[in-house]
Design an enzyme around this catalytic site. Structure first.
Site, short mmCIF file in Angstrom:
data_model
loop_
_atom_site.label_atom_id
_atom_site.label_comp_id
_atom_site.label_asym_id
_atom_site.label_seq_id
_atom_site.Cartn_x
_atom_site.Cartn_y
_atom_site.Cartn_z
CG ASN A 207 -0.19 -0.09 2.50
OD1 ASN A 207 0.56 0.80 2.85
ND2 ASN A 207 -0.36 -1.19 3.24
CG ASP A 276 -6.79 -5.67 6.49
OD1 ASP A 276 -6.29 -5.58 7.62
OD2 ASP A 276 -7.41 -4.75 5.93
CE LYS A 286 8.91 -12.12 -14.16
NZ LYS A 286 9.69 -11.51 -15.23
N PRO A 305 -2.59 -12.05 10.34
CG PRO A 305 -0.56 -12.19 11.49
CD PRO A 305 -1.21 -12.49 10.16
CG ASP A 306 -5.87 -6.73 13.84
OD1 ASP A 306 -4.99 -6.05 14.43
OD2 ASP A 306 -6.91 -6.23 13.39
CE LYS A 337 -10.53 0.21 10.85
NZ LYS A 337 -9.91 0.92 9.78
CE LYS A 341 -8.08 -3.05 13.97
NZ LYS A 341 -7.10 -3.59 13.04
#
Ligand code: CTP
Length: 398
Positions: A207, A276, A286, A305-306, A337, A341
């Site tokens: 990201n 995530d 490749k 895993p979080d 959250k 969390k």
């Protein structure tokens, strides 16, 4: 208490007129100010102005003062803080590379006092790769930066490059001089940057996170006396001086790397943008179009895993802070959250459309069981200090 001395370097930039007000603000706060100007700076403000304001000689040339043949050294030694405001791209480049060819750059090289720079210049000069690389290098050596504001610049452009108002420059400088050490003796763990989830040896899912927020937090916590461990994904930032840095790639590596520093921490701040999901299988070689189309077109993703939720489930008396990066419904998502969390509070911000990721500024909300607090747009360093204020408050209540 002995009066502290600020050596104020003034360089050739239109913002030099603000340096007069900086002198006044320091004096009002009880500091002695000695001004060193570059030759170019004297084209913007006459040295007489600074002489009248400070009641001290204004230093310009290396050989101006026959009574003090090693003036650069005496200036360097007198400083409790060496502040250059405004600091041009040229002077910053000289300091980054150890070039000492006038009184200001020589004294800056010779000083052992904390060095703070307030860059001010045209937006394109500020954003130029050379300038940014010099800033990164100086930061990694522990030089403090008073980041420029965005706004209308003297050259007619609008963007970052304007020196902040004198009161803000002085408040920042006094923070360094008086050293708010309210995290002394505390251990803080911070996660930062993106994760990379490998598809094959040359491809991955990731990201836009630049890591700047987590790195700014690490520097701020360090400056407030904490022992900091920064666990970071791949980023293009220099490791901050005086911080233990653990480099990871994937979410699973992040979790493993965090276990020990989390166990030892008093506070943990999760600023990483963790993927995530990850590909279920990582190909050894490749993947080739044609031959491996089926695998390329059907990459099966499984849950990562979080990291925050996993560690917060054993949080004990630690202060745990999460982030919520949202493109919409920022506060609702942050509240969700907070519950999911198990953090003490969530720092919520809007991302996408040029916001947050990779930018120097950020606007956030603190969302906790007590409600919401809005922190208006400020530099990531200022946001970091606001977050740490909350952490310190909560630590003191335990
Ligand atoms: N986080 C984490 N591990 C993950 C996902 C997120 O530690 N696998 C942490 C982030 O560092 C951040 C917080 O959880 O502090 C929220 O991250 P965010 O990406 O905004 O939320 P997600 O949990 O991914 O939820 P959603 O997909 O609904 O946005």
């Amino acid at each position: 208490m002995e009066q502290k001395t600020v050596v104020l370097g003034v360089t050739g930039c239109i913002a030099a007129y603000k340096s007069c007000a900086i002198v006044r603000e320091f004096q009002r706060a009880g500091y002695r100010v000695k001004v060193v100007m570059t030759e170019h700076a004297t084209h913007f403000v006459d040295p007489t102005t600074f002489r009248a304001l400070t009641h001290e000689k204004v230093a310009i040339g290396l050989f101006d003062d026959p009574s003090d043949p090693i003036h650069h050294i005496s200036l360097a030694e007198e400083a409790d803080l060496f502040l250059i405001a405004p600091c041009t791209a040229n002077v910053m480049a000289k300091i980054a590379h150890g070039i000492a060819d006038d009184l200001l750059s020589t004294a800056a090289l010779a000083t052992t006092a904390p060095l703070a720079l307030a860059p001010a210049m045209n937006v394109h000069m500020y954003e130029a790769q050379a300038t940014q690389a010099n800033m990164a290098l100086l930061r990694s050596r522990g030089v403090h930066f008073i980041e420029p504001d965005s706004g209308y610049l003297a050259c007619g452009y609008v963007g970052p490059g304007r020196m902040p108002e004198p009161a803000d420059v002085v408040a920042f400088a006094i923070g360094i001089l008086e050293g708010k050490k309210d995290l002394a003796g505390r251990k803080v763990m911070i996660t930062a940057g993106p994760t990379r989830e490998r598809i094959d040896p040359v491809r991955y899912i990731s990201n836009d996170s630049s890591g700047k927020m987590g790195f700014a937090l690490a520097e701020a916590a360090r400056d407030r006396g904490a022992e900091v461990t920064l666990v970071s994904g791949p980023v293009a930032l220099e490791n901050p001086a005086g911080v233990r840095v653990l480099k990871i790639e994937s979410a699973r590596e992040l979790l493993e790397a965090c276990r020990e520093p989390f166990a030892e921490s008093d506070a943990a701040i999760f600023a990483a943008a963790v993927a995530d999901k990850r590909p279920e299988r990582i190909a050894d070689a490749k993947l080739k179009k044609g031959r491996d189309d089926d695998m390329l077109e059907n990459i099966k993703l499984v849950d990562n895993p979080d990291v925050l939720a996993t560690l917060a489930s054993v949080k004990g008396s630690r202060v745990v802070v999460g982030f919520a990066a949202e493109t919409n419904d920022v506060l609702d998502n942050a509240r969700r959250k907070l519950e999911k969390k198990g953090a003490d509070f969530i720092v919520a911000n809007e991302v996408g459309h040029g916001k947050a990721f990779g930018t120097p500024d950020n606007e956030v909300w603190f969302v906790s069981a007590d409600g919401e607090e809005h922190v208006p747009a400020a530099s990531k360093r200022q946001i970091s200090d606001a977050i740490l204020d909350q952490v310190v408050k909560r630590l003191s209540q335990r």
